[in-house]
Design an enzyme around this catalytic site. Structure first.
Site, PDB file in Angstrom:
ATOM      1  N   ASN A  48       0.816  -1.208   0.000  1.00  0.00           N
ATOM      2  CA  ASN A  48       0.000   0.000   0.000  1.00  0.00           C
ATOM      3  C   ASN A  48       0.856   1.266   0.000  1.00  0.00           C
ATOM      4  OD1 ASN A  48      -2.249   1.555  -0.009  1.00  0.00           O
ATOM      5  ND2 ASN A  48      -2.967   0.955   2.026  1.00  0.00           N
TER       6      ASN A  48
ATOM      7  N   HIS B 150     -13.945  -4.395  11.419  1.00  0.00           N
ATOM      8  CA  HIS B 150     -13.631  -3.054  11.930  1.00  0.00           C
ATOM      9  C   HIS B 150     -14.880  -2.245  12.229  1.00  0.00           C
ATOM     10  CE1 HIS B 150      -9.392  -2.783   9.892  1.00  0.00           C
ATOM     11  NE2 HIS B 150      -9.544  -3.879  10.578  1.00  0.00           N
TER      12      HIS B 150
ATOM     13  N   ARG C  88     -13.182  -5.097  16.141  1.00  0.00           N
ATOM     14  CA  ARG C  88     -12.197  -4.087  16.489  1.00  0.00           C
ATOM     15  C   ARG C  88     -12.910  -2.750  16.645  1.00  0.00           C
ATOM     16  NH1 ARG C  88      -7.456  -1.847  12.521  1.00  0.00           N
ATOM     17  NH2 ARG C  88      -9.065  -0.333  11.982  1.00  0.00           N
TER      18      ARG C  88
ATOM     19  N   TYR D  21      -6.395   7.182  13.770  1.00  0.00           N
ATOM     20  CA  TYR D  21      -6.357   6.067  12.838  1.00  0.00           C
ATOM     21  C   TYR D  21      -7.671   5.264  12.896  1.00  0.00           C
ATOM     22  CZ  TYR D  21      -6.087   1.382  11.384  1.00  0.00           C
ATOM     23  OH  TYR D  21      -6.422   0.214  10.791  1.00  0.00           O
TER      24      TYR D  21
ATOM     25  N   ASP E 159      -6.620  -1.201  17.783  1.00  0.00           N
ATOM     26  CA  ASP E 159      -5.349  -0.985  17.085  1.00  0.00           C
ATOM     27  C   ASP E 159      -4.780   0.380  17.467  1.00  0.00           C
ATOM     28  OD1 ASP E 159      -4.366  -1.412  13.565  1.00  0.00           O
ATOM     29  OD2 ASP E 159      -3.218  -0.896  15.367  1.00  0.00           O
TER      30      ASP E 159
ATOM     31  N   HIS F  34      -1.932   1.392  16.542  1.00  0.00           N
ATOM     32  CA  HIS F  34      -1.342   1.777  15.249  1.00  0.00           C
ATOM     33  C   HIS F  34      -0.027   2.532  15.395  1.00  0.00           C
ATOM     34  CE1 HIS F  34      -1.568   2.735  10.893  1.00  0.00           C
ATOM     35  NE2 HIS F  34      -2.262   1.628  10.897  1.00  0.00           N
TER      36      HIS F  34
ATOM     37  N   GLU G 113      -3.153  -3.683  19.547  1.00  0.00           N
ATOM     38  CA  GLU G 113      -2.324  -3.959  18.375  1.00  0.00           C
ATOM     39  C   GLU G 113      -1.341  -2.826  18.132  1.00  0.00           C
ATOM     40  OE1 GLU G 113      -4.709  -4.767  14.968  1.00  0.00           O
ATOM     41  OE2 GLU G 113      -3.173  -4.034  13.603  1.00  0.00           O
TER      42      GLU G 113
ATOM     43  N   GLU H 220       2.261  -6.591  11.402  1.00  0.00           N
ATOM     44  CA  GLU H 220       1.745  -6.415  10.030  1.00  0.00           C
ATOM     45  C   GLU H 220       2.738  -5.677   9.138  1.00  0.00           C
ATOM     46  OE1 GLU H 220      -1.872  -4.148  11.091  1.00  0.00           O
ATOM     47  OE2 GLU H 220      -1.137  -2.661   9.666  1.00  0.00           O
TER      48      GLU H 220
ATOM     49  N   ARG I 241       1.279 -10.871  13.580  1.00  0.00           N
ATOM     50  CA  ARG I 241       0.373 -10.396  12.534  1.00  0.00           C
ATOM     51  C   ARG I 241       0.969 -10.412  11.134  1.00  0.00           C
ATOM     52  NH1 ARG I 241      -4.093  -8.125  12.779  1.00  0.00           N
ATOM     53  NH2 ARG I 241      -3.681  -6.265  11.552  1.00  0.00           N
TER      54      ARG I 241
ATOM     55  N   HIS J  59      -2.795  -9.792   9.646  1.00  0.00           N
ATOM     56  CA  HIS J  59      -3.350  -8.588   9.033  1.00  0.00           C
ATOM     57  C   HIS J  59      -4.248  -8.990   7.866  1.00  0.00           C
ATOM     58  CE1 HIS J  59      -2.107  -4.722   6.655  1.00  0.00           C
ATOM     59  NE2 HIS J  59      -3.178  -4.477   7.368  1.00  0.00           N
TER      60      HIS J  59
ATOM     61  N   ASP K 156      -6.231  -3.597   1.753  1.00  0.00           N
ATOM     62  CA  ASP K 156      -5.095  -3.521   0.829  1.00  0.00           C
ATOM     63  C   ASP K 156      -4.382  -4.855   0.674  1.00  0.00           C
ATOM     64  OD1 ASP K 156      -4.674  -2.054   3.496  1.00  0.00           O
ATOM     65  OD2 ASP K 156      -2.628  -2.710   3.065  1.00  0.00           O
TER      66      ASP K 156
ATOM     67  N   GLU L 293      -7.809 -11.124  10.616  1.00  0.00           N
ATOM     68  CA  GLU L 293      -8.480  -9.849  10.298  1.00  0.00           C
ATOM     69  C   GLU L 293      -9.158  -9.993   8.945  1.00  0.00           C
ATOM     70  OE1 GLU L 293      -5.871  -6.530  10.103  1.00  0.00           O
ATOM     71  OE2 GLU L 293      -7.460  -5.078   9.793  1.00  0.00           O
TER      72      GLU L 293
ATOM     73  N   TRP M 190       2.426   7.245  11.680  1.00  0.00           N
ATOM     74  CA  TRP M 190       0.990   7.219  11.326  1.00  0.00           C
ATOM     75  C   TRP M 190       0.406   5.894  11.699  1.00  0.00           C
ATOM     76  CZ3 TRP M 190      -1.802   4.062   7.910  1.00  0.00           C
ATOM     77  CH2 TRP M 190      -3.164   4.413   7.871  1.00  0.00           C
TER      78      TRP M 190
HETATM   79  C1  CS2 Z   1      -4.370  -1.526   9.941  1.00  0.00           C
HETATM   80  C2  CS2 Z   1      -4.413  -1.241   8.474  1.00  0.00           C
HETATM   81  O1  CS2 Z   1      -5.838  -3.290   9.453  1.00  0.00           O
HETATM   82  C3  CS2 Z   1      -5.004  -2.852  10.267  1.00  0.00           C
HETATM   83  O2  CS2 Z   1      -4.679  -3.402  11.323  1.00  0.00           O
HETATM   84  O3  CS2 Z   1      -3.141  -1.400  10.557  1.00  0.00           O
HETATM   85  O4  CS2 Z   1      -5.534  -0.453   8.246  1.00  0.00           O
HETATM   86  C4  CS2 Z   1      -3.201  -0.543   7.906  1.00  0.00           C
HETATM   87  O5  CS2 Z   1      -3.168   0.784   8.366  1.00  0.00           O
HETATM   88  C5  CS2 Z   1      -3.287  -0.580   6.401  1.00  0.00           C
HETATM   89  O6  CS2 Z   1      -3.405  -1.915   5.995  1.00  0.00           O
HETATM   90  C6  CS2 Z   1      -2.063   0.053   5.777  1.00  0.00           C
HETATM   91  O7  CS2 Z   1      -2.090  -0.106   4.393  1.00  0.00           O
HETATM   92 MG    MG Z   2      -3.034  -2.612  12.319  1.00  0.00          MG
END
Ligand code: CS2
Ligand code: MG
Length: 402
Positions: free
Chosen positions: A38, A123, A148, A160, A210, A212, A236, A262, A283, A312, A316, A339, A402
């Site tokens: 991604n 999510h 989540r 996020y 998450d 993040h 997470e 991830e 992950r 993960h 994407d 996930e 991020w």
């Molecule tokens: C996230 C994702 O799904 C998750 O746990 O961390 O949304 C992640 O930010 C994206 O896959 C990044 O491309």
């Molecule tokens: Mg994540």
């Protein structure tokens, strides 16, 4: 003997951008691999087209392990998301081919079923706590056993995980969207909405969150302690995971389970986390950690230390790597959770087939191979669109994770 005759790389944006490798053998057998990274998709497309495809032509598609070693050791420059995603695509395509040649779904080549279905989480999110609670209720009513929860932090635009449309898609801008971040505001607010979820819906389902990558190890320890009464299935990415040793500090202070991996892409990147039991779920994924061959090694190391899988599975990751993930999830002994966000309708016009969702679980296809087909003609209707992931900046303007 069968040989690799063609290897084609497709870059298209049906709903979002995906990079797909299609390998065709001299017997006409086709295998698919996901090569989507991604925000950096073209780097992997070039690694495949310009550096790997010339090496594949004429090779024996049945020699999966040998191909993995050849591409990994032969690269000289090891590891990293681009290299490991490119190797993953080749590896996954060869497993697809081997399943088709054997007339078996890939999970049968990985030891067969260890479970009837693959527990998934999706999510729920909201612009505030009330909206989040409605979204959690929606997913519970759809039969999910694990959800989540992410809500926007008031006055902070860069939280996020807050969905805008049907699916959460962070890579939404033609250039990186710079989003503000305030750790203190997050640490004060996030525990309140997780508590609100438990107060409203109780403890009869798995609740995940998450972080993040946003906290320092000590902030993550503080957050983990604060949410212990919520009995999370996991928190997470509490802190950036390149510094594996940093998780020792978090571990000393809280019993909230931890999941990470991830953004990591080799067994060496999770070795300390696993062997020191600094995490509870790993992950790493088929698409970013070297394919089924390498991910199985990571999962087997994790099994030795009581660490379970929690791959993960955001939008994407294409239906190809999600199908491969479920074939492995259903077979490994130390499966934890998968996930699963689903994909946009346009995506499913291009990628046909794949695992089915029922009663909060994914079930692998029973056809030979991975069970996904790529419709090249349909993909032509969705030309590549460059998209970037956001960048976070603290209120003082400095860059944050991020
Ligand atoms: C996230 C994702 O799904 C998750 O746990 O961390 O949304 C992640 O930010 C994206 O896959 C990044 O491309
Ligand atoms: Mg994540």
């Amino acid at each position: 003997m069968s040989r690799i005759e063609r290897a084609e790389v497709f870059v298209a944006s049906p709903g979002r951008t995906f990079v797909t490798l299609r390998i065709t053998t001299s017997d006409g057998v086709v295998g698919l691999g996901d090569a989507t990274l991604n925000g950096r998709e073209l780097a992997v497309a070039s690694y495949l087209r310009d550096h790997l495809v010339p090496l594949l032509i004429g090779k024996d598609p049945a020699r999966i392990e040998d191909m993995w070693q050849y591409l990994y050791r032969g690269a000289y420059w090891r590891r990293g998301p681009v290299t490991m995603t490119a190797i993953a695509a080749v590896d996954t395509a060869l497993w697809d081919i081997k399943g088709k040649v054997a007339g078996l779904p890939v999970y049968q080549l990985l030891g067969g079923r260890s479970r009837d279905g693959v527990l998934v989480y999706s999510h729920a999110s909201g612009r505030d706590t009330a909206e989040l609670l409605d979204d959690v209720e929606r997913f519970l009513s759809l039969g999910y056993e694990a959800v989540r929860a992410q809500a926007a932090v008031p006055e902070v635009g860069g939280t996020y995980g807050v969905r805008k449309g049907k699916l959460y898609e962070p890579a939404a801008a033609a250039l990186p969207d710079e989003q503000p971040w305030d750790t203190e505001a997050y640490l004060n607010f996030a525990p309140t909405y997780l508590e609100a979820v438990r107060e409203r819906f109780g403890f009869g389902f798995h609740l995940l969150h998450d972080v993040h990558h946003r906290l320092t190890p000590l902030e993550a320890a503080r957050f983990g302690k604060a949410v212990e009464p919520c009995r999370l299935f996991w928190m997470e990415d509490p802190t950036p995971a390149e510094n594996q040793e940093a998780f020792r500090l978090i571990r000393q202070h809280t019993t909230t389970p931890i999941a990470t991996g991830e953004v990591l892409n080799s067994i060496w990147d999770v070795q300390t986390l696993i062997t020191e039991q600094l995490i509870d779920y790993v992950r790493t994924t088929v698409v970013h950690a070297g394919g089924l061959t390498h991910l199985r090694r990571i999962f087997d190391l994790a099994a030795l230390y009581g660490v379970r899988t929690g791959s993960h599975g955001a939008t994407d990751l294409s239906p190809v790597s999600m199908a491969a993930a479920v074939h492995l999830d259903v077979a490994v002994p130390n499966f934890g959770i998968q996930e699963y966000m689903g994909h946009a309708d346009e995506t499913l016009e291009v990628f046909r087939g794949g695992p089915t969702l029922a009663d909060g679980m994914l079930h692998p296809t029973e056809v030979p191979g991975l069970g996904v087909e790529y419709d090249e003609k349909a993909a032509e209707r969705f030309p590549y669109q460059a998209r970037y992931l956001p960048v976070a900046r603290r209120l003082d303007g400095s860059v944050h994770d991020w």
